[in-house]
Design an enzyme around this catalytic site. Structure first.
Site, PDB file in Angstrom:
ATOM      1  N   ARG A 192      12.123  57.123  56.818  1.00  0.00           N
ATOM      2  CA  ARG A 192      11.459  56.068  55.508  1.00  0.00           C
ATOM      3  C   ARG A 192       9.965  58.120  55.182  1.00  0.00           C
ATOM      4  NH1 ARG A 192      13.844  52.800  55.728  1.00  0.00           N
ATOM      5  NH2 ARG A 192      13.343  50.844  55.556  1.00  0.00           N
ATOM      6  N   SER A 242       9.018  45.696  52.628  1.00  0.00           N
ATOM      7  CA  SER A 242       8.590  45.225  53.274  1.00  0.00           C
ATOM      8  C   SER A 242       6.684  45.858  53.929  1.00  0.00           C
ATOM      9  CB  SER A 242       9.844  46.168  54.828  1.00  0.00           C
ATOM     10  OG  SER A 242      10.304  45.153  54.620  1.00  0.00           O
ATOM     11  N   GLU A 312       4.052  50.385  54.988  1.00  0.00           N
ATOM     12  CA  GLU A 312       4.943  51.129  54.768  1.00  0.00           C
ATOM     13  C   GLU A 312       4.285  50.683  52.565  1.00  0.00           C
ATOM     14  OE1 GLU A 312       9.502  50.606  53.422  1.00  0.00           O
ATOM     15  OE2 GLU A 312       8.862  49.991  55.891  1.00  0.00           O
TER      16      GLU A 312
END
Length: 319
Positions: A192, A242, A312
């Site tokens: 990420r 998510s 996230e």
């Protein structure tokens, strides 16, 4: 020295000259441009039709000292109820061309990963299958190194072309940016994260290097991934995907479930009954609702399990 106050009429005219009058929207609600369906108005939204328009608009903002927020499909964003000050550069359907060149697929930043994967499958090219259900644009996927089912964007990117912001000058002004092409090995892809995010690069186009395969086999894998998503994820409700990054050694969704938070609500925001790793908008949720629920989840998981959950989802705008 430039100090941002508001987007003046002069700057709006310059943006219209760069991107076209039809490509400049004033006080545009960002709820129309995020998968959460949440977000107040942006001062100005610019929708350029090509690289020249995008670069022109970015340079106008750089020279004028106007803050720019780049948005693609808006799939990983929580926009403040107060909206976004400055200019939003929207690289979406207006910036979504995809073409196949041999065993490569070249896509503009606003193209959806889904459309890149479909073009690849049609051309008998494999490698995009794990990514095809991620509701991200190419630019956002490069920014986040989006991934699913053990596949990541960085693994299939060969190179990308991006706008590199100019430097701040000693007198407080800014120079124009430049367009540069980066090879995959120069992009610092990790979990990420990427150089795109670290350095504020604006992705314009990406080249995916893929491998020949039978179209039927490719589509079979795509169907399998899609079925798994539909079974486990609340795709029928607005969300930002998510909500939390995967904590080392754990799964965020299981921690949240074990903390007794399945179905927990703040206003219109809810921990999904179907998958506790998702916060969903049940209807009319505000950004503040989502933000409060995220904090409540973090507090409970920390207190019960000693684990820090890192969002996230990116909060952007005027908080």
């Amino acid at each position: 020295m430039h100090e941002y106050d508001s987007v003046s009429d002069e700057i709006i005219c310059a943006l219209a000259a760069a991107a076209g009058e039809d490509g400049v929207l004033i006080a545009e609600p960002m709820s129309a441009h995020t998968t959460f369906k949440i977000g107040g108005p942006a001062d100005v939204v610019v929708e350029p039709q090509g690289v020249e328009g995008a670069v022109g608009a970015l340079n106008v903002c750089a020279i004028a000292g106007v803050p720019v927020t780049v948005v693609g499909n808006g799939s990983d964003l929580l926009v403040s109820d107060r909206g976004i000050r400055g200019v939003v550069l929207l690289l979406s359907q207006n910036f979504s061309a995809v073409r196949v060149e041999g065993t490569r697929v070249v896509a503009q930043a606003g193209a959806l990963l889904r459309d890149v994967a479909l073009a690849a499958a049609e051309a008998g090219l494999s490698g995009m299958e794990p990514l095809w259900g991620i509701p991200a644009s190419v630019g956002g996927a490069c920014h986040q190194n989006a991934g699913a089912y053990d596949g990541t964007t960085g693994e299939v990117i060969e190179s990308l072309t991006a706008y590199v912001p100019g430097r701040a000058l000693p007198d407080g002004t800014h120079e124009k940016g430049m367009v540069k092409t980066f090879a995959r090995d120069d992009l610092g892809f990790g979990y990420r994260k990427s150089r795109v995010a670290d350095e504020g690069l604006v992705v314009l186009e990406a080249t995916f290097a893929l491998a020949p395969d039978m179209e039927a086999s490719i589509r079979g894998r795509m169907d399998d991934y899609q079925r798994r998503r539909e079974e486990k994820q609340p795709l029928e409700m607005p969300s930002a995907g998510s909500t939390f990054k995967r904590p080392e050694g754990y799964f965020a969704g299981k921690l949240i479930m074990d903390a007794g938070l399945r179905g927990a609500r703040v206003g219109g925001a809810q921990v999904s009954e179907k998958h506790c790793g998702f916060v969903v908008n049940t209807g009319g949720a505000t950004a503040e609702d989502v933000s409060e629920l995220i904090k409540h989840i973090q507090d409970e998981v920390r207190e019960q399990f000693g684990v820090e959950l890192e969002p996230e989802v990116h909060r952007i705008g005027d908080w």
